[in-house]
Motif scaffolding. Structure first.
Motif: not given
Lengths: 240, 244
Positions: B168-180, B182-192, B203-205
């Protein structure tokens, strides 16, 4: 038919099998004797290609356990310690599955089932699910799956464990009959069983072969019962 | 019939030999319907398409697919039948693929049982059939991806609960990683580039692009690599741990 050369296997710091070597030919019933944890089951599992040895090798009917495990598994029937099976399956369904995996089809399958079901006395439970069977019946179903393809080599880990005296007698009789033209290795704690059915015995303890002889020769040499010989040899090794 | 088909047939039958299959199918179909009609406001949208149905599937799969996968190897190891299976003339890869495909076929049956949804949409309007087909294709591939992950974790632990939670954890990571979010938050400290990489791994993408009716080689390759990779890892881990 079975050639074992310097087979060794350890689990972490524990050496389960420590360089054992022996060979067994057609028409021989070899009894593997040893106290709990002696390495009997590990040795049998390596011969059945379930686990790989750390070093050494063995061959079954000319098939090397490392190079051709599928060839080995085709030529042997293996009964594991607790007769593992699929509990939700019926006995008939389970044996048909074994036939499918072993590529026994059509008339051959019917012939195999017609032979093995009465041989192992499982006619009365054929349509029952395995989870509802007693320990003795489960053991017999395990025996049936090991014998269904009429293999030239049999490896049976405590084949009479859990059987009542009548069933024990029947299974011993069956092994003695099959032992005339097959190569059989059995492991057991029951010393009277060794005397009754084994043409040869190997006593192992702490992964090493201590004795390789026939039950008759052992008794002649030591002039005492097998029971006493077993205790003396295995305890001697322990204190050493 | 090869040994591989024997394992496939036995495994698929075993789902229906116990109440597991029926409980799973009823809950899956009920939840899929509930989320579509209640949460996504299927009728309020007044559009004859399957979008409200497909959009919930990743969240539903996070729990349902690991529940299907957790028993695959954990149970074999616990009951001891793995010793029987791997002393029969069959390779570990054949057994793993046979069991994986059986579980995937079972999930295919679960997806097929959502057919009343298609009938409803077709009855109410004139939906784009291509979108429905690619949507189901994406769902089936996604189920395969989730299942491959679940299959791996089932081989890692003898305990089905542990296998379920890890999947569940591994699948959730792969689903939530693509949620807007998560991506918005990641973009605040990670390069594009890193954000794009996270998006690409999710998975989402890939599921969303199939939902839109776009069948791209990249999306299909993503699911194929995901499935092959996790199934291969499962084979390796089983070879190492089968006797432990």
């Amino acid at each position: 038919m079975i050639e074992v050369k310097e087979l060794r296997r350890s689990f972490g710091p524990v050496v389960a099998v420590d360089g054992i070597s022996f060979s067994v030919g057609q028409g021989q019933v070899l009894g593997l004797l040893g106290p709990n944890g002696a390495g009997k089951t590990t040795a049998m599992r390596m011969l059945a290609c379930y686990i790989r040895p750390d070093s050494g090798t063995a061959s079954v009917c000319g098939h090397d356990i490392l190079k051709d495990p599928i060839g080995v598994r085709r030529s042997l029937g293996y009964l594991a310690e607790n007769s593992p099976a699929y509990p939700e399956m019926t006995v008939g369904g389970f044996l048909r599955f074994i036939c499918d995996v072993r590529q026994i089809k059509g008339k051959d399958r019917k012939k195999s089932l017609d032979r093995i079901v009465p041989m192992c006395s499982i006619d009365s439970v054929y349509h029952q699910t395995i989870e509802t069977l007693s320990k003795g019946y489960k053991r017999r179903v395990g025996l049936a799956q090991a014998l269904i393809h009429d293999p030239p080599v049999l490896i049976l880990d405590e084949p009479t464990d859990g059987l009542d005296p009548n069933q024990k007698h029947d299974v011993r009789k069956l092994i003695t009959e099959m032992g005339k033209d097959k190569c059989i290795i059995i492991s057991t704690h029951i010393l009277e069983e060794v005397e009754a059915i084994c043409s040869r015995t190997i006593i192992i303890a702490r992964g090493k072969v201590l004795v390789d002889s026939t039950p008759k020769q052992l008794k002649e040499k030591h002039h005492v019962s097998l029971d006493e010989i077993f205790r003396t040899i295995t305890k001697m090794k322990k204190s050493a | 019939m090869s040994s591989f088909w024997a394992v496939f047939k036995r495994e698929l039958k075993s789902y229906f030999a116990t109440p597991v299959a029926y409980v799973f199918l009823v809950i899956f179909v009920a939840f899929a319907g509930y989320l579509t009609f209640s949460k996504q406001g299927f009728f309020e949208a007044r559009q004859a398409d399957m979008q409200p149905f497909f959009v919930n599937l990743p969240l539903l799969f996070i729990f349902m697919v690991p529940a299907t996968a957790m028993r695959l190897w954990a149970e074999e190891r616990k009951v001891g039948s793995i010793e029987l299976l791997f002393t029969l003339p069959i390779t570990i890869a054949q057994a793993v693929i046979g069991k994986f495909l059986a579980a995937w076929a079972f999930l295919g049956i679960a997806l097929a049982l959502t057919f009343p949804m298609v009938i409803t949409v077709a009855y109410l309007g004139d939906p784009d059939k291509g979108l429905i087909v690619t949507g189901y294709l994406g769902s089936f591939l996604m189920a395969g991806g989730f299942l491959a992950i679940g299959c791996f974790f089932s081989a890692v632990s003898k305990n089905q609960v542990i296998a379920f939670v890890l999947s569940v954890v591994a699948c959730a990571v792969l689903v939530f990683a693509g949620m807007p979010t998560t991506l918005n938050y990641a973009s605040t400290f990670l390069p594009a580039g890193c954000v794009a990489a996270i998006k690409g791994m999710s998975f989402q993408e890939h599921f969303e692009s199939l939902q839109r009716g776009v069948v791209q080689f990249g999306d299909l390759a993503y699911f194929a690599l995901l499935i092959v990779g996790w199934v291969a890892a499962c084979t390796v881990i089983l070879d190492e741990r089968k006797a432990s």
